[in-house]
Design a protein around this motif. Structure first.
Motif, mmCIF file in Angstrom:
data_model
loop_
_atom_site.group_PDB
_atom_site.id
_atom_site.type_symbol
_atom_site.label_atom_id
_atom_site.label_comp_id
_atom_site.label_asym_id
_atom_site.label_seq_id
_atom_site.Cartn_x
_atom_site.Cartn_y
_atom_site.Cartn_z
ATOM 1 N N UNK A 34 0.927 -1.269 0.003
ATOM 2 C CA UNK A 34 -0.040 -0.045 -0.132
ATOM 3 C C UNK A 34 0.946 1.193 -0.022
ATOM 4 N N UNK A 35 1.907 1.386 0.574
ATOM 5 C CA UNK A 35 2.687 2.652 0.714
ATOM 6 C C UNK A 35 3.369 2.601 -0.604
ATOM 7 N N UNK A 36 3.869 1.705 -1.301
ATOM 8 C CA UNK A 36 4.499 1.867 -2.494
ATOM 9 C C UNK A 36 3.550 2.127 -3.778
ATOM 10 N N UNK A 37 2.262 1.656 -3.316
ATOM 11 C CA UNK A 37 1.317 1.989 -4.420
ATOM 12 C C UNK A 37 0.822 3.331 -4.390
ATOM 13 N N UNK A 38 0.712 3.978 -3.253
ATOM 14 C CA UNK A 38 0.609 5.469 -3.289
ATOM 15 C C UNK A 38 1.378 6.390 -4.272
ATOM 16 N N UNK A 39 2.535 5.989 -4.326
ATOM 17 C CA UNK A 39 3.495 6.621 -5.256
ATOM 18 C C UNK A 39 3.218 6.203 -6.773
ATOM 19 N N UNK A 40 3.118 5.010 -6.960
ATOM 20 C CA UNK A 40 2.753 4.718 -8.273
ATOM 21 C C UNK A 40 1.415 4.824 -8.688
ATOM 22 N N UNK A 41 0.465 4.929 -7.756
ATOM 23 C CA UNK A 41 -0.831 5.640 -8.080
ATOM 24 C C UNK A 41 -0.651 7.095 -8.689
ATOM 25 N N UNK A 42 0.029 7.698 -8.225
ATOM 26 C CA UNK A 42 0.123 9.200 -8.429
ATOM 27 C C UNK A 42 0.940 9.184 -9.809
ATOM 28 N N UNK A 43 1.918 8.273 -10.108
ATOM 29 C CA UNK A 43 2.442 8.204 -11.356
ATOM 30 C C UNK A 43 1.555 7.853 -12.368
ATOM 31 N N UNK A 44 0.587 7.018 -11.888
ATOM 32 C CA UNK A 44 -0.388 6.284 -13.024
ATOM 33 C C UNK A 44 -1.222 7.533 -13.551
ATOM 34 N N UNK A 45 -1.748 8.127 -12.413
ATOM 35 C CA UNK A 45 -2.516 9.322 -12.904
ATOM 36 C C UNK A 45 -1.843 10.216 -13.701
ATOM 37 N N UNK A 46 -1.011 10.577 -13.441
ATOM 38 C CA UNK A 46 0.080 11.453 -14.242
ATOM 39 C C UNK A 46 0.011 10.956 -15.743
#
Length: 193
Positions: A132-144
């Motif tokens: 979950x912690x790593x996903x938050x960073x990846x989720x922001x990148x995915x949204x970008x």
């Protein structure tokens, strides 16, 4: 000595003095030539000949020319109206085709955006459970990434729409539209949808 008046003085050798200053000229005894009865028949014959000749010229020369001119004008006008109607129909068809291609392109862009969104959301949900912690960073990148792809897709739609509109306008008017007018029209279309 005063000069004699030719209007009141008889020609030499005539005895036409009536007295009291009046001169009776021999020609004064005759009526106005068109009203003289002994020339009336000849005048009627010449009138009939002149009228017949004028009628023949009008019927055989002038009126056929005028009729030909009017017929040519009516034919040309009818042809021009038919051509205008045909060109209007072509313009309407081209406009409808442009609108359809624009709607199709926008629908494809939405579909691509939705597919991309769904794929990224599924991947993010799977990884969220494990990291979950790593996903938050990846989720922001995915949204970008999603936003970049959406803008890229919309940019492609705008480019395609611009090229299509320019081609249609050039085909209809015979002149390429100026870039500023085309950009304003695309901006209005983008804000309207």
């Amino acid at each position: 000595m005063a000069q004699p008046n030719p209007l009141t003085t008889p020609p030499p050798g005539t005895d036409t003095y009536a007295g009291k200053g009046e001169i009776l000229h021999p020609a004064a005894k005759h009526a106005f030539p068109p009203f003289e009865s002994h020339t009336f028949l000849a005048q009627l014959i010449w009138l009939a000949l002149a009228f017949g000749a004028l009628y023949y010229l009008m019927a055989k020369v002038a009126l056929p020319r005028i009729q030909g001119i009017l017929h040519d004008r009516a034919t040309r006008l009818s042809s021009d109206l038919d051509e205008a109607q045909r060109m209007k129909a072509e313009a309407d068809e081209a406009g409808a085709a442009y609108e359809k291609s624009l709607r199709d392109a926008q629908g494809k862009a939405r579909e691509i955006a939705q597919t991309t969104r769904n794929d990224l959301a599924a991947a993010a949900e799977t990884k969220r459970k494990s990291l979950e912690a790593e996903l938050n960073a990846k989720l922001a990148a995915s949204e970008a990434t999603l936003k970049g792809r959406t803008e890229e897709a919309m940019g492609n739609v705008r480019t395609i729409a611009g090229e299509t509109a320019a081609a249609i306008v050039e085909r209809l008017t015979g002149q390429a539209p100026d870039k500023a007018s085309l950009d304003r029209a695309l901006d209005r279309t983008a804000t309207a949808h």
